[in-house]
Design an enzyme around this catalytic site. Structure first.
Site, short mmCIF file in Angstrom:
data_model
loop_
_atom_site.label_atom_id
_atom_site.label_comp_id
_atom_site.label_asym_id
_atom_site.label_seq_id
_atom_site.Cartn_x
_atom_site.Cartn_y
_atom_site.Cartn_z
N GLY A 110 53.70 25.03 -43.60
CA GLY A 110 51.91 24.95 -42.20
C GLY A 110 51.36 26.46 -42.81
N ARG A 111 50.96 26.87 -41.63
CA ARG A 111 49.83 27.79 -41.82
C ARG A 111 50.66 29.00 -41.61
NH1 ARG A 111 47.71 25.51 -37.15
NH2 ARG A 111 45.61 24.69 -37.63
N ILE A 112 51.85 29.28 -40.75
CA ILE A 112 52.85 30.65 -40.76
C ILE A 112 53.37 30.30 -42.07
CG2 ILE A 112 54.34 31.74 -40.09
CD1 ILE A 112 53.53 30.44 -37.33
N ARG A 142 56.83 18.33 -44.48
CA ARG A 142 56.21 17.00 -44.02
C ARG A 142 55.40 16.72 -45.53
NH1 ARG A 142 55.59 15.67 -37.97
NH2 ARG A 142 54.36 17.83 -38.19
N THR A 167 62.25 32.53 -37.58
CA THR A 167 60.97 32.74 -36.67
C THR A 167 60.74 31.61 -35.50
OG1 THR A 167 59.15 32.80 -38.40
CG2 THR A 167 60.06 34.84 -38.21
N ARG A 183 62.30 28.81 -34.24
CA ARG A 183 62.34 28.18 -32.76
C ARG A 183 64.52 28.47 -32.94
NH1 ARG A 183 58.26 29.94 -30.24
NH2 ARG A 183 57.27 27.85 -29.40
N GLU A 218 67.10 31.92 -25.18
CA GLU A 218 66.14 33.59 -24.58
C GLU A 218 66.16 33.94 -23.47
OE1 GLU A 218 62.44 33.56 -26.97
OE2 GLU A 218 62.89 33.27 -28.06
N HIS A 274 61.75 38.04 -30.15
CA HIS A 274 60.28 37.08 -30.33
C HIS A 274 59.36 37.80 -29.99
CE1 HIS A 274 59.34 32.91 -28.26
NE2 HIS A 274 58.44 33.79 -29.99
N GLY A 284 57.12 37.73 -32.93
CA GLY A 284 56.00 37.66 -34.33
C GLY A 284 55.04 37.84 -34.08
C1 DGY Z 1 54.55 30.62 -29.51
O1 DGY Z 1 53.17 31.03 -29.48
O2 DGY Z 1 54.83 29.68 -30.30
C2 DGY Z 1 55.05 31.89 -30.07
O3 DGY Z 1 56.61 31.85 -30.45
C3 DGY Z 1 54.79 33.42 -29.01
O4 DGY Z 1 55.75 34.16 -29.49
#
Ligand code: DGY
Length: 326
Positions: free
Chosen positions: A160-162, A183, A242, A244, A273, A291, A293
């Protein structure tokens, strides 16, 4: 009639003020002044008191809470892109709309993935611990050798975007070869510009020097990287997460790392967490971040703007810009 809005955690000051000002004539906003995570009871109560709740990743909104007979909430405007902490089926069944903040976390999160990739490959955590402990004896030709990253193969799970932003930074900045498992297939010109080839998960695990996870946490991806998947990775490969924590079977990961069946890992997210899996903290070959990111002021403010845009649209009865329908 005045509506009630409850925001479950503190936001950056500028966006808190903006929300208050924007809804002043329509709604009363309550922020969680001491910023302690809501207990289950407090969360359930908020759902009976507020028309709009703005939760975030530290809140659990389960089916039982969303089935309360005196449920008042009609919008969950989540501060964050991931929404695995919300039981979506229960929310929809109760007539509660859910929105998130897509798009605005992309670069910040890809930066942290790249940071972890470089840190675990080049052993920067170990190096820093050595210097801070006053144990560094000086440079010598065989000291602290680590893994060169340039030109290596990066396998991205979830394009996806990230995932795409990481691919771009790694391909253009570090000349990495990109393979991905997703996918849907990237369009040909984008794939070409990212130097990216789509492959199956097994092939990705076998071929990658670095495996970076960018898929959401769903029933299908929970423990996707289990003992069997880890066994398919090379003993010289690194795992970066990064996304889940529960996408990885953490005890299988601790075992693979301690037996050096993979070279190392870089983690920003964990299944429970802020608790870490037993044994993780003792390992030298893992870089552990809290966490963070999306943790830049620009990004957290942009996340606030997204959440506010959804609240505003809801109050105006307009279509919600970031409604999650699935
Ligand atoms: C999110 O937005 O889902 C991130 O994990 C929070 O930084």
């Amino acid at each position: 009639m005045m509506q009630n809005i409850i925001v479950t955690r503190r936001w950056p000051g500028a966006v808190e003020q903006e929300l208050r000002a924007l809804v002043a004539d329509q709604a009363e906003v309550t922020f969680n002044e001491d910023d302690e995570p809501f207990s289950r009871e407090e969360m359930a109560q908020a759902l009976t008191q507020a028309d709009i709740v703005c939760p975030t990743v530290t809140d659990q909104l389960d089916a039982e809470m969303l089935r309360q007979s005196d449920l008042r909430t009609r919008l969950l405007a989540n501060f964050g892109v991931g929404y695995n902490h919300i039981d979506m089926a229960a929310a929809h069944a109760a007539g509660v709309a859910v929105t998130n903040t897509p798009g605005v976390l992309t670069d910040a999160t890809a930066e942290i993935a790249l940071t972890l990739l470089l840190s675990c490959a080049r052993r920067t955590g170990e190096g820093e611990r050595l210097v801070r402990a006053g144990q560094w004896q000086g440079w010598h030709p065989t000291h602290m050798l680590s893994t060169q990253v340039t030109g290596k193969t990066l396998g991205i799970v979830g394009m996806g975007r990230i995932g795409q932003a990481l691919a771009q930074k790694a391909h253009l900045g570090l000349g990495m070869r990109i393979i991905y498992h997703s996918r849907s297939e990237l369009d040909a010109s984008l794939a070409e510009s990212l130097g990216a080839t789509r492959v199956g998960l097994t092939e990705l695990l076998k071929r990658s020097d670095f495996v970076s996870l960018h898929c959401p946490s769903t029933r299908d991806t929970r423990n996707l990287i289990d003992a069997q998947a880890l066994a398919q990775m090379s003993e010289n490969a690194f795992l970066i997460n990064t996304a889940r924590g529960d996408v990885v079977d953490e005890s299988a990961l601790v075992e693979a790392l301690s037996e050096r069946r993979i070279a190392g890992a870089g983690l920003d997210v964990y299944a429970a967490e802020p608790q870490l899996a037993a044994g993780l903290i003792e390992l030298e070959n893992v870089v552990l971040l809290p966490h963070m990111g999306s943790g830049t002021p620009e990004t957290r403010v942009a996340m606030g703007h997204c959440a506010i845009a959804n609240v505003k649209a809801f109050l105006q009865g307009s279509p919600l810009p970031d409604e999650i329908r699935a």
